[in-house]
Every structure is written in C-alpha cells, then in structure tokens.
Design an enzyme around this catalytic site. Structure first.
Site, short mmCIF file in Angstrom:
data_model
loop_
_atom_site.label_atom_id
_atom_site.label_comp_id
_atom_site.label_asym_id
_atom_site.label_seq_id
_atom_site.Cartn_x
_atom_site.Cartn_y
_atom_site.Cartn_z
N THR A 98 29.50 42.67 51.90
CA THR A 98 29.05 41.58 52.66
C THR A 98 29.64 40.23 51.59
OG1 THR A 98 26.81 42.22 52.49
CG2 THR A 98 27.39 39.76 52.85
N LYS A 173 26.50 39.00 59.86
CA LYS A 173 25.53 39.49 58.66
C LYS A 173 25.18 37.87 58.15
CE LYS A 173 24.28 41.20 54.80
NZ LYS A 173 23.32 42.45 54.94
N LYS A 241 24.62 35.79 46.11
CA LYS A 241 26.06 35.51 47.07
C LYS A 241 26.30 35.31 48.12
CE LYS A 241 27.61 39.70 47.75
NZ LYS A 241 27.62 40.58 48.51
N1 LIG Z 1 22.33 47.07 47.96
C1 LIG Z 1 21.95 46.24 49.49
O1 LIG Z 1 20.25 46.70 49.18
C2 LIG Z 1 22.59 45.91 50.05
C3 LIG Z 1 22.39 45.47 50.85
C4 LIG Z 1 23.14 45.34 51.96
C5 LIG Z 1 24.63 44.83 52.09
N2 LIG Z 1 24.62 44.98 50.67
C6 LIG Z 1 25.93 44.77 49.92
O2 LIG Z 1 27.00 45.93 49.65
C7 LIG Z 1 27.64 45.73 48.45
C8 LIG Z 1 27.34 47.10 47.42
O3 LIG Z 1 26.06 46.43 46.94
P1 LIG Z 1 25.29 47.22 46.25
O4 LIG Z 1 24.35 47.63 46.02
O5 LIG Z 1 26.11 48.97 46.30
O6 LIG Z 1 26.00 47.05 44.88
P2 LIG Z 1 26.22 47.83 43.46
O7 LIG Z 1 25.09 49.19 43.40
O8 LIG Z 1 26.41 46.73 42.59
O9 LIG Z 1 27.40 48.81 43.50
C9 LIG Z 1 29.15 47.60 43.89
C10 LIG Z 1 30.10 48.46 43.49
O10 LIG Z 1 31.49 47.30 43.87
C11 LIG Z 1 31.96 48.22 42.66
N3 LIG Z 1 33.56 47.62 41.96
C12 LIG Z 1 32.30 45.99 41.81
N4 LIG Z 1 33.54 45.31 42.36
C13 LIG Z 1 34.44 46.03 41.78
C14 LIG Z 1 35.98 45.66 41.30
N5 LIG Z 1 36.62 44.51 41.12
N6 LIG Z 1 36.75 47.00 41.43
C15 LIG Z 1 36.18 47.79 41.77
N7 LIG Z 1 34.99 47.97 42.38
C16 LIG Z 1 34.35 47.12 41.91
C17 LIG Z 1 31.62 48.69 41.70
O11 LIG Z 1 31.89 49.94 40.68
P3 LIG Z 1 31.36 50.11 39.64
O12 LIG Z 1 29.98 51.20 39.38
O13 LIG Z 1 32.06 51.08 38.33
O14 LIG Z 1 31.00 48.81 39.10
C18 LIG Z 1 30.28 49.78 42.43
O15 LIG Z 1 30.59 50.92 43.30
C19 LIG Z 1 27.38 43.95 48.40
O16 LIG Z 1 28.75 43.65 48.87
C20 LIG Z 1 25.81 43.81 48.10
O17 LIG Z 1 25.97 42.39 49.35
C21 LIG Z 1 23.37 45.48 49.68
#
Ligand SMILES: NC(=O)c1ccc[n+]([C@@H]2O[C@H](COP(=O)([O-])OP(=O)(O)OC[C@H]3O[C@@H](n4cnc5c(N)ncnc54)[C@H](OP(=O)(O)O)[C@@H]3O)[C@@H](O)[C@H]2O)c1
Length: 290
Positions: A98, A173, A241
């Site tokens: 997102t 979104k 965010k």
């Molecule tokens: N969680 C939800 O319910 C949900 C629902 C809809 C949309 N989203 C969206 O989906 C996206 C991911 O969410 P998530 O819940 O999966 O987040 P998360 O569990 O915090 O995972 C984030 C991922 O991104 C990687 N990452 C972050 N910054 C990075 C960088 N600078 N370089 C390389 N890798 C990086 C992290 O690596 P590391 O493992 O090394 O930290 C991790 O693999 C976000 O944009 C969020 O808004 C989430």
C-alpha cells in the site's frame, strides 16, 4: 507455470508467496531483507532464497513485492541491487504494497523505459485474507500486462480488477481506507454507548449486524472491541501510513476529508498510549478509558 519472484515476506508477503508455489505450482524465488525469513520460507515451500532483489528476479517473468511504504518500495525496486537492475524486457512487476499513487506512476515510467510493465496492486483482506488466499486486489497499469498477470495474482486472491491507468489501484485502496476510518469511529461510538447504557452487547451486535448498520467491521471486530482486545489484526502504524497517503492525495485532488483527518488524530492519540501495533478497531479504547 511461470518463473516468479517475491520480494518482502512479512505478515502479508510470506503466505502470498506461499500460495504462488502451492496453488499455482510456479517456480518461486524469494528475497527478504532479514534473510532468516527468506530461508525459512524456502525450507517450508521448497523455492529458493536470494540475498538481493536483483539476484532474486533473475529470469523471472513476473516479480511481486509487498514491503512497507514508498521509500521501502523504491529501495527494493530501484535501489542498489534493486529488482529493475535484474529484470529483462517484457517482464511484469506487480506491487502489492500500500503506497502512494505518485510512486506507482514514477516506477511505471522508469519501468517502461526498460521494457518492464509496472502494475500497482494493493490488497485488502488483512492477514487472514493473505493466509487463506482470499485477498481483494485493485490494480492500475496497462491492459496487456494486467491480462498476463491476473491469473498468477488469482493464486492468492478471491477477486482482482484493473481499475485504470498506473496509480488507479492505489487510489482505489485510498477510497477503501477512507471508508474504513470513519466507519470504525462510528462503530466505536456505538459500542461504547451500548456498554455505558448497560446493554448486553453480544445481543445488540447479533441484532443490528443483520440490519442497515451491518458491516465487515461489525461482524469481525465489534465483539473484540467490547472486550477491549486489540492485540491482532491491522496495525495502527500501517493505518496512519495509509491515512497520510490519503490526506496528501486529497491535497492534490481537492477532496475534503474532515472525518478522515480527525480519525487520523485519534489514532495518533492511541499510538501515544503505546498502541502502535494494536488493531485499528482500538479507536474505542479512547472512549472506554477517557
Ligand atoms: N497486515 C495487513 O493486514 C495488511 C493489509 C493490507 C495491506 N497491507 C500492506 O501490505 C504491506 C506489507 O504489510 P505487512 O503487514 O506484510 O508488513 P510487515 O509484516 O511489517 O512486513 C513488511 C515487509 O517489508 C520488508 N521491508 C520493509 N522495508 C524494507 C526495505 N526498506 N527494504 C527491504 N525490505 C523491506 C520487511 O522486511 P524485514 O522482514 O526485513 O523487516 C518485511 O518483509 C504494507 O504496505 C501494508 O500497509 C497490510
């Protein structure tokens, strides 16, 4: 079967990449910044893990990413050892992060100059949707590339649609998040009012969820809100965010978002109470505890 890469194995990306392998039978190579997660994924699903995005995308026809925000996305796509440096012509990059519509348009242009089609494809459905392969995916990009990517995306989705030009997925979104923000404050006020009035809230939820007040949030969150349970779900840090992206976009397109801006401030208040990782339904905490 396609050769596919997945960058970012967080709460969402880990199971999404898994479905590409188990449901789609695709040849999947993964990258994660914290390498232990990528190794765990490769051991669990039988794909391979690489140390940089550039290495992971080698030979891939479609590359997926699901990282945090605009800057994280730029880092994995156009940073040192980023994905675009390793992708060939006529390949597709599907971004499930997102992020802003601006970064989607920016990366679409950079990709185009290299023969890479960039599709912004944020998802809705949360952790459960990712784990069950039941996400809703809203896309922006070129029709031809979308048509090639859609069957692969459907391995982790129950619905996927091309909404328009580059950035249209992210804009859709934003609409989704704006609708949720105001609704959750209304739901919080209703639940807190009912509790203060001494009603049996399970009965209340059961009755009104079948009428005009019913919503996904009511069905899935109203009971836990009444119990004061927030240690799960979609984190406030992520929601803020997303709302920041919506408010910035509204500054550009002239839309007024008075309630969204107010709810964003309520979330800031919950963060100040240590609720950064609490579910977005924790807005009710302020009403229950002030
Ligand atoms: N969680 C939800 O319910 C949900 C629902 C809809 C949309 N989203 C969206 O989906 C996206 C991911 O969410 P998530 O819940 O999966 O987040 P998360 O569990 O915090 O995972 C984030 C991922 O991104 C990687 N990452 C972050 N910054 C990075 C960088 N600078 N370089 C390389 N890798 C990086 C992290 O690596 P590391 O493992 O090394 O930290 C991790 O693999 C976000 O944009 C969020 O808004 C989430």
């Amino acid at each position: 079967m396609a050769k596919v890469a997945f960058l970012g194995l967080g709460v969402m990306g880990y199971p999404m990449a898994g479905h590409l392998k188990t449901r789609g039978g695709h040849d999947v190579t993964v990258f994660n910044r914290t390498t232990a997660k990528a190794e765990k994924w490769a051991a669990e699903f039988g794909g391979s893990a690489k140390a940089t995005p550039k290495e992971a995308v080698e030979g891939a026809e479609i590359v997926f990413a699901c990282v945090g925000n605009d800057d994280d996305l730029r880092q994995v796509v156009v940073g040192d050892d980023g994905a675009f440096a390793g992708m060939g012509a006529e390949t597709i990059f599907v971004d499930n992060t997102t992020a802003s519509a601006d970064v989607a348009r920016e990366l679409h242009e950079i990709g185009k100059a290299k023969g890479i089609s960039f599709i912004d494809a944020p998802v809705s459905g949360g952790q459960a949707g990712a784990e069950n392969g039941q996400l809703t995916v809203m896309c922006g990009g070129d029709e031809d590339a979308y048509a090639r990517a859609e069957p692969v995306i459907m391995n982790f989705a129950k619905s996927c649609k091309l909404m328009g030009a580059p950035g249209a997925g992210q804009l859709t979104k934003m609409v989704n998040q704006i609708c949720i923000a105001g609704l959750l404050q209304g739901l919080s006020e209703g639940m807190n009012f009912g509790q203060k009035a001494g009603l049996d809230m399970e009965k209340v939820i059961d009755v009104i969820s079948k009428g005009a007040a019913g919503s996904w949030q009511m069905e899935n969150r109203a009971s836990t809100m009444c119990e004061g349970k927030f240690d799960f779900g979609f984190a406030i840090d992520w929601m803020r965010k997303d709302l920041g992206i919506c408010l910035a976009e509204a500054n550009n397109n002239g839309a007024r978002l008075p309630v969204t801006a107010l709810v964003d401030q309520y979330y800031k208040h919950v963060q100040a109470r240590g609720g950064n990782r609490w579910d977005t339904s924790s807005l009710v905490h302020l009403l229950q505890n002030d």
